[in-house]
Scaffold this motif. Structure first.
Motif, PDB file in Angstrom:
ATOM      1  N   LEU A 128      42.470  48.895  65.378  1.00 38.80           N
ATOM      2  CA  LEU A 128      42.653  47.939  66.466  1.00 38.80           C
ATOM      3  C   LEU A 128      41.432  47.035  66.584  1.00 38.80           C
ATOM      4  CD1 LEU A 128      43.900  50.425  69.209  1.00 38.80           C
ATOM      5  CD2 LEU A 128      45.304  49.002  67.713  1.00 38.80           C
ATOM      6  N   LEU A 129      41.664  45.801  66.992  1.00 35.28           N
ATOM      7  CA  LEU A 129      40.580  44.866  67.284  1.00 35.28           C
ATOM      8  C   LEU A 129      40.990  44.057  68.501  1.00 35.28           C
ATOM      9  CD1 LEU A 129      37.872  43.468  66.437  1.00 35.28           C
ATOM     10  CD2 LEU A 129      39.303  41.829  65.189  1.00 35.28           C
ATOM     11  N   THR A 130      40.125  43.996  69.489  1.00 34.54           N
ATOM     12  CA  THR A 130      40.390  43.183  70.672  1.00 34.54           C
ATOM     13  C   THR A 130      39.577  41.901  70.571  1.00 34.54           C
ATOM     14  OG1 THR A 130      40.761  45.146  72.015  1.00 34.54           O
ATOM     15  CG2 THR A 130      40.304  43.098  73.193  1.00 34.54           C
ATOM     16  N   ILE A 131      40.263  40.762  70.707  1.00 30.12           N
ATOM     17  CA  ILE A 131      39.555  39.483  70.717  1.00 30.12           C
ATOM     18  C   ILE A 131      39.772  38.815  72.069  1.00 30.12           C
ATOM     19  CG2 ILE A 131      39.577  39.175  68.215  1.00 30.12           C
ATOM     20  CD1 ILE A 131      41.859  37.244  68.477  1.00 30.12           C
ATOM     21  N   HIS A 132      38.715  38.246  72.578  1.00 30.15           N
ATOM     22  CA  HIS A 132      38.736  37.591  73.889  1.00 30.15           C
ATOM     23  C   HIS A 132      38.872  36.089  73.718  1.00 30.15           C
ATOM     24  CE1 HIS A 132      37.781  41.361  75.908  1.00 30.15           C
ATOM     25  NE2 HIS A 132      37.035  41.617  74.839  1.00 30.15           N
ATOM     26  N   THR A 133      38.961  35.377  74.796  1.00 29.09           N
ATOM     27  CA  THR A 133      39.205  33.934  74.733  1.00 29.09           C
ATOM     28  C   THR A 133      38.085  33.184  74.018  1.00 29.09           C
ATOM     29  OG1 THR A 133      38.277  33.700  76.938  1.00 29.09           O
ATOM     30  CG2 THR A 133      40.672  33.862  76.768  1.00 29.09           C
ATOM     31  N   GLY A 134      36.873  33.671  74.051  1.00 28.03           N
ATOM     32  CA  GLY A 134      35.761  32.989  73.392  1.00 28.03           C
ATOM     33  C   GLY A 134      35.552  33.403  71.946  1.00 28.03           C
ATOM     34  N   THR A 135      36.323  34.366  71.455  1.00 27.32           N
ATOM     35  CA  THR A 135      36.164  34.857  70.085  1.00 27.32           C
ATOM     36  C   THR A 135      36.743  33.848  69.099  1.00 27.32           C
ATOM     37  OG1 THR A 135      36.386  37.130  70.864  1.00 27.32           O
ATOM     38  CG2 THR A 135      36.679  36.757  68.514  1.00 27.32           C
ATOM     39  N   ARG A 136      35.975  33.526  68.080  1.00 25.75           N
ATOM     40  CA  ARG A 136      36.439  32.638  67.009  1.00 25.75           C
ATOM     41  C   ARG A 136      36.208  33.352  65.690  1.00 25.75           C
ATOM     42  NH1 ARG A 136      37.899  28.294  69.342  1.00 25.75           N
ATOM     43  NH2 ARG A 136      36.837  27.310  71.064  1.00 25.75           N
ATOM     44  N   LEU A 137      37.268  33.469  64.893  1.00 24.94           N
ATOM     45  CA  LEU A 137      37.214  34.148  63.603  1.00 24.94           C
ATOM     46  C   LEU A 137      37.841  33.268  62.536  1.00 24.94           C
ATOM     47  CD1 LEU A 137      38.554  37.636  64.770  1.00 24.94           C
ATOM     48  CD2 LEU A 137      36.175  37.062  64.280  1.00 24.94           C
ATOM     49  N   ILE A 138      37.487  33.534  61.285  1.00 22.58           N
ATOM     50  CA  ILE A 138      38.143  32.869  60.165  1.00 22.58           C
ATOM     51  C   ILE A 138      39.160  33.852  59.593  1.00 22.58           C
ATOM     52  CG2 ILE A 138      37.854  31.856  57.865  1.00 22.58           C
ATOM     53  CD1 ILE A 138      36.651  30.187  60.125  1.00 22.58           C
ATOM     54  N   ALA A 139      40.376  33.369  59.404  1.00 25.49           N
ATOM     55  CA  ALA A 139      41.451  34.199  58.857  1.00 25.49           C
ATOM     56  C   ALA A 139      42.111  33.467  57.698  1.00 25.49           C
ATOM     57  CB  ALA A 139      42.489  34.500  59.937  1.00 25.49           C
ATOM     58  N   LEU A 140      42.759  34.225  56.863  1.00 26.48           N
ATOM     59  CA  LEU A 140      43.591  33.644  55.812  1.00 26.48           C
ATOM     60  C   LEU A 140      45.027  33.684  56.317  1.00 26.48           C
ATOM     61  CD1 LEU A 140      42.118  35.335  52.631  1.00 26.48           C
ATOM     62  CD2 LEU A 140      41.718  33.018  53.469  1.00 26.48           C
ATOM     63  N   ARG A 141      45.715  32.565  56.185  1.00 26.70           N
ATOM     64  CA  ARG A 141      47.099  32.481  56.655  1.00 26.70           C
ATOM     65  C   ARG A 141      47.958  31.918  55.537  1.00 26.70           C
ATOM     66  NH1 ARG A 141      47.904  29.711  62.260  1.00 26.70           N
ATOM     67  NH2 ARG A 141      47.090  31.743  62.898  1.00 26.70           N
ATOM     68  N   VAL A 142      49.138  32.478  55.361  1.00 22.98           N
ATOM     69  CA  VAL A 142      50.073  31.972  54.359  1.00 22.98           C
ATOM     70  C   VAL A 142      50.664  30.672  54.879  1.00 22.98           C
ATOM     71  CG1 VAL A 142      52.244  32.385  53.137  1.00 22.98           C
ATOM     72  CG2 VAL A 142      50.619  34.257  53.475  1.00 22.98           C
ATOM     73  N   VAL A 143      50.506  29.621  54.087  1.00 25.39           N
ATOM     74  CA  VAL A 143      51.069  28.320  54.426  1.00 25.39           C
ATOM     75  C   VAL A 143      52.165  28.044  53.417  1.00 25.39           C
ATOM     76  CG1 VAL A 143      50.583  25.861  54.670  1.00 25.39           C
ATOM     77  CG2 VAL A 143      48.844  27.535  55.296  1.00 25.39           C
ATOM     78  N   ARG A 144      53.391  27.935  53.895  1.00 25.87           N
ATOM     79  CA  ARG A 144      54.517  27.657  53.005  1.00 25.87           C
ATOM     80  C   ARG A 144      54.679  26.154  52.872  1.00 25.87           C
ATOM     81  NH1 ARG A 144      55.565  32.441  55.080  1.00 25.87           N
ATOM     82  NH2 ARG A 144      56.512  34.020  53.765  1.00 25.87           N
ATOM     83  N   VAL A 145      54.995  25.740  51.668  1.00 30.10           N
ATOM     84  CA  VAL A 145      55.107  24.323  51.368  1.00 30.10           C
ATOM     85  C   VAL A 145      56.552  23.990  51.066  1.00 30.10           C
ATOM     86  CG1 VAL A 145      54.276  22.486  49.866  1.00 30.10           C
ATOM     87  CG2 VAL A 145      52.822  24.441  50.359  1.00 30.10           C
ATOM     88  N   ARG A 146      57.073  22.988  51.752  1.00 27.44           N
ATOM     89  CA  ARG A 146      58.433  22.533  51.438  1.00 27.44           C
ATOM     90  C   ARG A 146      58.438  21.902  50.064  1.00 27.44           C
ATOM     91  NH1 ARG A 146      61.294  19.272  56.204  1.00 27.44           N
ATOM     92  NH2 ARG A 146      59.143  18.980  56.765  1.00 27.44           N
ATOM     93  N   GLY A 147      59.426  22.224  49.281  1.00 33.53           N
ATOM     94  CA  GLY A 147      59.503  21.678  47.943  1.00 33.53           C
ATOM     95  C   GLY A 147      58.775  22.539  46.928  1.00 33.53           C
ATOM     96  N   GLY A 148      58.057  23.571  47.391  1.00 33.18           N
ATOM     97  CA  GLY A 148      57.423  24.515  46.487  1.00 33.18           C
ATOM     98  C   GLY A 148      56.176  24.021  45.789  1.00 33.18           C
ATOM     99  N   ASP A 149      55.528  22.967  46.274  1.00 31.02           N
ATOM    100  CA  ASP A 149      54.322  22.452  45.632  1.00 31.02           C
ATOM    101  C   ASP A 149      53.093  22.917  46.397  1.00 31.02           C
ATOM    102  OD1 ASP A 149      52.363  21.094  44.295  1.00 31.02           O
ATOM    103  OD2 ASP A 149      53.090  19.087  44.816  1.00 31.02           O
ATOM    104  N   PRO A 150      52.406  23.991  45.939  1.00 34.97           N
ATOM    105  CA  PRO A 150      51.253  24.531  46.660  1.00 34.97           C
ATOM    106  C   PRO A 150      50.101  23.549  46.786  1.00 34.97           C
ATOM    107  CG  PRO A 150      51.944  26.040  44.926  1.00 34.97           C
ATOM    108  CD  PRO A 150      52.746  24.790  44.782  1.00 34.97           C
ATOM    109  N   THR A 151      50.004  22.556  45.895  1.00 32.26           N
ATOM    110  CA  THR A 151      48.904  21.597  45.990  1.00 32.26           C
ATOM    111  C   THR A 151      49.037  20.717  47.227  1.00 32.26           C
ATOM    112  OG1 THR A 151      50.077  20.018  44.582  1.00 32.26           O
ATOM    113  CG2 THR A 151      48.532  21.522  43.506  1.00 32.26           C
ATOM    114  N   ARG A 152      50.251  20.585  47.762  1.00 30.91           N
ATOM    115  CA  ARG A 152      50.468  19.773  48.954  1.00 30.91           C
ATOM    116  C   ARG A 152      50.182  20.532  50.247  1.00 30.91           C
ATOM    117  NH1 ARG A 152      56.042  17.590  49.282  1.00 30.91           N
ATOM    118  NH2 ARG A 152      55.106  16.430  50.952  1.00 30.91           N
ATOM    119  N   ALA A 153      49.985  21.840  50.156  1.00 28.88           N
ATOM    120  CA  ALA A 153      49.827  22.664  51.354  1.00 28.88           C
ATOM    121  C   ALA A 153      48.593  22.296  52.150  1.00 28.88           C
ATOM    122  CB  ALA A 153      49.776  24.137  50.981  1.00 28.88           C
ATOM    123  N   LEU A 154      47.534  21.885  51.477  1.00 28.41           N
ATOM    124  CA  LEU A 154      46.271  21.638  52.163  1.00 28.41           C
ATOM    125  C   LEU A 154      45.985  20.161  52.383  1.00 28.41           C
ATOM    126  CD1 LEU A 154      44.172  24.321  50.315  1.00 28.41           C
ATOM    127  CD2 LEU A 154      45.355  24.523  52.490  1.00 28.41           C
TER     128      LEU A 154
END
Length: 98
Positions: free
Chosen positions: A65-91
């Motif tokens: 478990l991890l509790t994060i409060h309103t002032g907590t800022r973290l870096i996370a990895l998130r899956v970004v799906r791309v329409r059309g299947g072109d991963p280069t367009r995701a970013l």
């Protein structure tokens, strides 16, 4: 075995047209599936509990478990799906919104 949705798209374990993108998260923006590095170990969020004052308790696949409060800022990895299947367009940024 992969399944097919109504549009004929095959869905299976492979994330075709998806890319992991690092993003800054807070207690308001954290989502299921986000991967957060804690103590050198990558932890995937599997459940979220809303707590008083805007805080959230995250439950990871490992059961930790991890509790994060309103002032907590973290870096996370998130899956970004791309329409059309072109991963280069995701970013890339969108220039025109319709």
């Amino acid at each position: 075995m992969p399944s097919t949705d109504r549009g004929g798209t095959v869905r299976g374990p492979a994330l075709s047209g998806a890319v992991l993108s690092p993003i800054e998260i807070t207690s308001t923006s954290v989502q299921l599936g986000d991967v957060i590095q804690v103590g050198g170990q990558q932890c995937r969020v599997t459940y979220l509990f809303q707590l008083p004052g805007g805080a959230k308790r995250l439950v990871f696949e490992s059961g930790e478990l991890l509790t994060i409060h309103t002032g907590t800022r973290l870096i996370a990895l998130r899956v970004v799906r791309v329409r059309g299947g072109d991963p280069t367009r995701a970013l890339t940024t969108r220039r025109h919104r319709r």
